[in-house]
Design an enzyme around this catalytic site. Structure first.
Site, PDB file in Angstrom:
ATOM      1  N   PHE A  24      36.678  33.089  42.277  1.00 17.72           N
ATOM      2  CA  PHE A  24      37.317  32.337  41.195  1.00 17.72           C
ATOM      3  C   PHE A  24      38.790  32.764  41.003  1.00 17.72           C
ATOM      4  CE2 PHE A  24      37.580  32.698  36.310  1.00 17.72           C
ATOM      5  CZ  PHE A  24      38.286  31.514  36.171  1.00 17.72           C
ATOM      6  N   ALA A  85      38.217  41.457  45.327  1.00 17.24           N
ATOM      7  CA  ALA A  85      36.832  41.334  45.801  1.00 17.24           C
ATOM      8  C   ALA A  85      35.962  42.331  45.062  1.00 17.24           C
ATOM      9  CB  ALA A  85      36.762  41.588  47.299  1.00 17.24           C
ATOM     10  N   GLN A  87      31.551  43.037  43.706  1.00 26.08           N
ATOM     11  CA  GLN A  87      30.237  42.618  43.242  1.00 26.08           C
ATOM     12  C   GLN A  87      30.438  42.548  41.726  1.00 26.08           C
ATOM     13  OE1 GLN A  87      27.329  41.725  41.681  1.00 26.08           O
ATOM     14  NE2 GLN A  87      27.371  43.878  41.114  1.00 26.08           N
ATOM     15  N   TYR A 153      27.931  48.220  36.813  1.00 22.20           N
ATOM     16  CA  TYR A 153      29.193  47.522  37.133  1.00 22.20           C
ATOM     17  C   TYR A 153      30.374  48.208  36.430  1.00 22.20           C
ATOM     18  CZ  TYR A 153      32.755  43.836  36.645  1.00 22.20           C
ATOM     19  OH  TYR A 153      33.927  43.125  36.619  1.00 22.20           O
ATOM     20  N   ILE A 212      22.957  29.253  22.843  1.00 24.60           N
ATOM     21  CA  ILE A 212      23.728  30.399  22.338  1.00 24.60           C
ATOM     22  C   ILE A 212      22.723  31.512  22.048  1.00 24.60           C
ATOM     23  CG2 ILE A 212      25.044  31.285  20.378  1.00 24.60           C
ATOM     24  CD1 ILE A 212      26.489  28.660  20.177  1.00 24.60           C
ATOM     25  N   ARG A 220      34.740  37.568  21.903  1.00 29.03           N
ATOM     26  CA  ARG A 220      35.251  37.926  23.230  1.00 29.03           C
ATOM     27  C   ARG A 220      36.698  37.449  23.348  1.00 29.03           C
ATOM     28  NH1 ARG A 220      31.113  39.931  22.823  1.00 29.03           N
ATOM     29  NH2 ARG A 220      29.276  39.977  24.158  1.00 29.03           N
ATOM     30  N   ARG A 276      20.530  38.721  23.553  1.00 33.18           N
ATOM     31  CA  ARG A 276      20.095  39.397  24.777  1.00 33.18           C
ATOM     32  C   ARG A 276      20.392  40.888  24.664  1.00 33.18           C
ATOM     33  NH1 ARG A 276      22.951  35.584  29.166  1.00 33.18           N
ATOM     34  NH2 ARG A 276      24.667  36.082  27.774  1.00 33.18           N
TER      35      ARG A 276
HETATM   36  N1  LIG Z   1      35.811  36.639  35.780  1.00 29.63           N
HETATM   37  C1  LIG Z   1      36.014  37.499  34.782  1.00 29.63           C
HETATM   38  O1  LIG Z   1      35.872  37.163  33.594  1.00 29.63           O
HETATM   39  C2  LIG Z   1      36.471  38.911  35.076  1.00 29.63           C
HETATM   40  C3  LIG Z   1      36.740  39.766  34.001  1.00 29.63           C
HETATM   41  C4  LIG Z   1      37.179  41.067  34.260  1.00 29.63           C
HETATM   42  C5  LIG Z   1      37.347  41.493  35.560  1.00 29.63           C
HETATM   43  N2  LIG Z   1      37.072  40.654  36.594  1.00 29.63           N
HETATM   44  C6  LIG Z   1      37.276  41.152  37.972  1.00 29.63           C
HETATM   45  O2  LIG Z   1      38.185  40.260  38.612  1.00 29.63           O
HETATM   46  C7  LIG Z   1      37.868  40.163  40.004  1.00 29.63           C
HETATM   47  C8  LIG Z   1      37.658  38.709  40.392  1.00 29.63           C
HETATM   48  O3  LIG Z   1      36.578  38.187  39.633  1.00 29.63           O
HETATM   49  P1  LIG Z   1      35.999  36.717  39.880  1.00 29.63           P
HETATM   50  O4  LIG Z   1      35.519  36.225  38.570  1.00 29.63           O
HETATM   51  O5  LIG Z   1      36.985  35.937  40.671  1.00 29.63           O
HETATM   52  O6  LIG Z   1      34.712  37.058  40.780  1.00 29.63           O
HETATM   53  P2  LIG Z   1      34.053  36.182  41.946  1.00 29.63           P
HETATM   54  O7  LIG Z   1      32.642  36.670  42.067  1.00 29.63           O
HETATM   55  O8  LIG Z   1      34.290  34.722  41.742  1.00 29.63           O
HETATM   56  O9  LIG Z   1      34.875  36.635  43.236  1.00 29.63           O
HETATM   57  C9  LIG Z   1      34.668  37.856  43.862  1.00 29.63           C
HETATM   58  C10 LIG Z   1      34.763  37.624  45.366  1.00 29.63           C
HETATM   59  O10 LIG Z   1      34.614  38.907  46.020  1.00 29.63           O
HETATM   60  C11 LIG Z   1      33.904  38.661  47.225  1.00 29.63           C
HETATM   61  N3  LIG Z   1      33.273  39.910  47.687  1.00 29.63           N
HETATM   62  C12 LIG Z   1      32.283  40.604  47.063  1.00 29.63           C
HETATM   63  N4  LIG Z   1      31.933  41.648  47.816  1.00 29.63           N
HETATM   64  C13 LIG Z   1      32.707  41.630  48.927  1.00 29.63           C
HETATM   65  C14 LIG Z   1      32.787  42.440  50.095  1.00 29.63           C
HETATM   66  N5  LIG Z   1      31.975  43.490  50.269  1.00 29.63           N
HETATM   67  N6  LIG Z   1      33.703  42.114  51.048  1.00 29.63           N
HETATM   68  C15 LIG Z   1      34.506  41.038  50.901  1.00 29.63           C
HETATM   69  N7  LIG Z   1      34.453  40.213  49.831  1.00 29.63           N
HETATM   70  C16 LIG Z   1      33.565  40.503  48.862  1.00 29.63           C
HETATM   71  C17 LIG Z   1      32.865  37.601  46.866  1.00 29.63           C
HETATM   72  O11 LIG Z   1      32.401  36.921  48.027  1.00 29.63           O
HETATM   73  C18 LIG Z   1      33.664  36.699  45.920  1.00 29.63           C
HETATM   74  O12 LIG Z   1      34.236  35.596  46.607  1.00 29.63           O
HETATM   75  C19 LIG Z   1      36.639  41.037  40.219  1.00 29.63           C
HETATM   76  O13 LIG Z   1      37.052  42.295  40.683  1.00 29.63           O
HETATM   77  C20 LIG Z   1      36.031  41.148  38.837  1.00 29.63           C
HETATM   78  O14 LIG Z   1      35.270  42.322  38.703  1.00 29.63           O
HETATM   79  C21 LIG Z   1      36.632  39.378  36.386  1.00 29.63           C
END
Ligand SMILES: NC(=O)c1ccc[n+]([C@@H]2O[C@H](COP(=O)([O-])OP(=O)(O)OC[C@H]3O[C@@H](n4cnc5c(N)ncnc54)[C@H](O)[C@@H]3O)[C@@H](O)[C@H]2O)c1
Length: 318
Positions: A24, A85, A87, A153, A212, A220, A276
């Site tokens: 994303f 990237a 999990q 996480y 909800i 948030r 939850r």
């Molecule tokens: N979306 C949120 O609200 C939010 C909030 C705080 C922090 N974050 C952080 O921002 C970053 C992006 O989040 P997002 O929402 O786009 O997540 P997302 O899950 O959409 O994207 C993460 C991507 O990382 C890839 N990935 C996972 N493991 C991998 C590996 N071993 N090798 C290569 N690629 C791998 C996945 O295939 C995925 O496309 C993440 O680090 C997340 O922890 C997100």
């Protein structure tokens, strides 16, 4: 407002590498860099449902594979690595803690070591402004609020921050850490466990009920994806730092429901379900450090961000 711009060091190529480019936020950042004229290479372990932008290069690499990471970095020799990237599921992290540590902690250390060896000058790590802190008593919280993660996480993100600070210390590579609140916007997965904006928008547009959990008063800090991407770009251009990225003005889950319902024209009431376990009451990020150091401030209001997101999901359906 301007921050302290720092001359970029190292990585003579001028190229950028975006990990998580099929995800994303990474997908948005990759396209923003390309639009800025940066030679940005995308990396992910899966192909993107958005496809590969025209003329751009994409590497399908699993960051848990140390040898593959070294080969990719030696090939690209990026000046800047944006490491998104991850999990990113709390639920999966609790089910498979070892897998989470491999994907988040170990993969990040391998990537940082390979980048340092290749002369990368700047490394931007995406942590979180939420899961590090458990249930804060006061909001908004600053970067120095005591970290007490309650999920694997959150613990992985905290550990990665600490490991990266140690392994990059005294190297030629400067580390910035971005700690975003709840990111929302187009291309967020509406089928995930989190991402309430995408979930509600998609369900309301389909005329389906929205649940909800709890009384809807949970607060948030929702921050629009383009604002977060802008923070990432600044994190690589300005002085290296660890900064919260949020609006400081939280919205309740009921407020999110109402805003999306207005944008969609949805009139059904929410389905109320029991709270939850583990859902915290309130969190919001104080981003004054990002403002002072990176010259960052959110540009997209919540109403505007919701309207853009609803327009996107509406167009997707059509
Ligand atoms: N979306 C949120 O609200 C939010 C909030 C705080 C922090 N974050 C952080 O921002 C970053 C992006 O989040 P997002 O929402 O786009 O997540 P997302 O899950 O959409 O994207 C993460 C991507 O990382 C890839 N990935 C996972 N493991 C991998 C590996 N071993 N090798 C290569 N690629 C791998 C996945 O295939 C995925 O496309 C993440 O680090 C997340 O922890 C997100």
């Amino acid at each position: 407002m301007e921050g302290v711009r720092v001359t970029q060091t190292g990585g003579a190529s001028g190229r950028a590498l975006v990990t998580g480019a099929a995800g994303f936020v990474g997908g948005h950042l990759w396209r923003r860099l390309l639009a800025d004229g940066v030679e940005a290479v995308g990396l992910d372990m899966v192909a993107s449902r958005r496809g590969i932008p025209e003329g751009a290069r994409f590497l399908e690499v699993d960051l848990r594979d140390g040898e593959a990471v070294r080969r990719a970095i030696e090939d690209v020799r990026p000046a800047v690595v944006y490491h998104l990237a991850a999990q990113a599921s709390v639920v999966i992290s609790m089910r498979d803690p070892v897998g989470d540590v491999q994907a988040n902690v170990i993969a990040s250390i391998q990537l940082a070591q390979a980048a340092m060896a290749a002369g990368t000058g700047r490394f931007v790590f995406f942590s979180t402004g939420g899961a590090l802190f458990g249930a804060p008593e006061v909001i908004p919280i600053g970067e120095d609020y005591p970290a007490r993660p309650e999920s694997v996480y959150g613990a992985s993100k905290l550990a990665t921050e600490r490991y990266l600070a140690i392994v990059t210390n005294d190297s030629g590579m400067q580390l910035s850490v971005v700690r975003p609140g709840n990111i929302y916007g187009p291309w967020q997965d509406p089928h995930g466990e989190a991402g309430v904006v995408a979930i509600f928008a998609q369900r309301m547009l389909a005329g389906e009920p929205c649940t909800i959990y709890g009384d809807g008063s949970q607060l948030r800090d929702y921050v629009y994806v383009e604002d977060v991407v802008d923070a990432a770009v600044r994190a690589a251009q300005y002085e290296a730092a660890t900064c919260n990225i949020g609006t400081g003005a939280p919205t309740s889950t009921r407020g999110v429901f109402d805003a999306i319902a207005r944008a969609v024209g949805y009139t059904a009431p929410p389905v109320l379900a029991p709270e939850r376990p583990g859902d915290i009451k309130q969190i919001a990020q104080d981003a004054s450090r990002a403002r002072a150091i990176w010259g960052w401030a959110p540009q997209v209001s919540f109403e505007d961000g919701i309207s853009r997101t609803v327009d996107f999901f509406r167009a997707q359906r059509g």
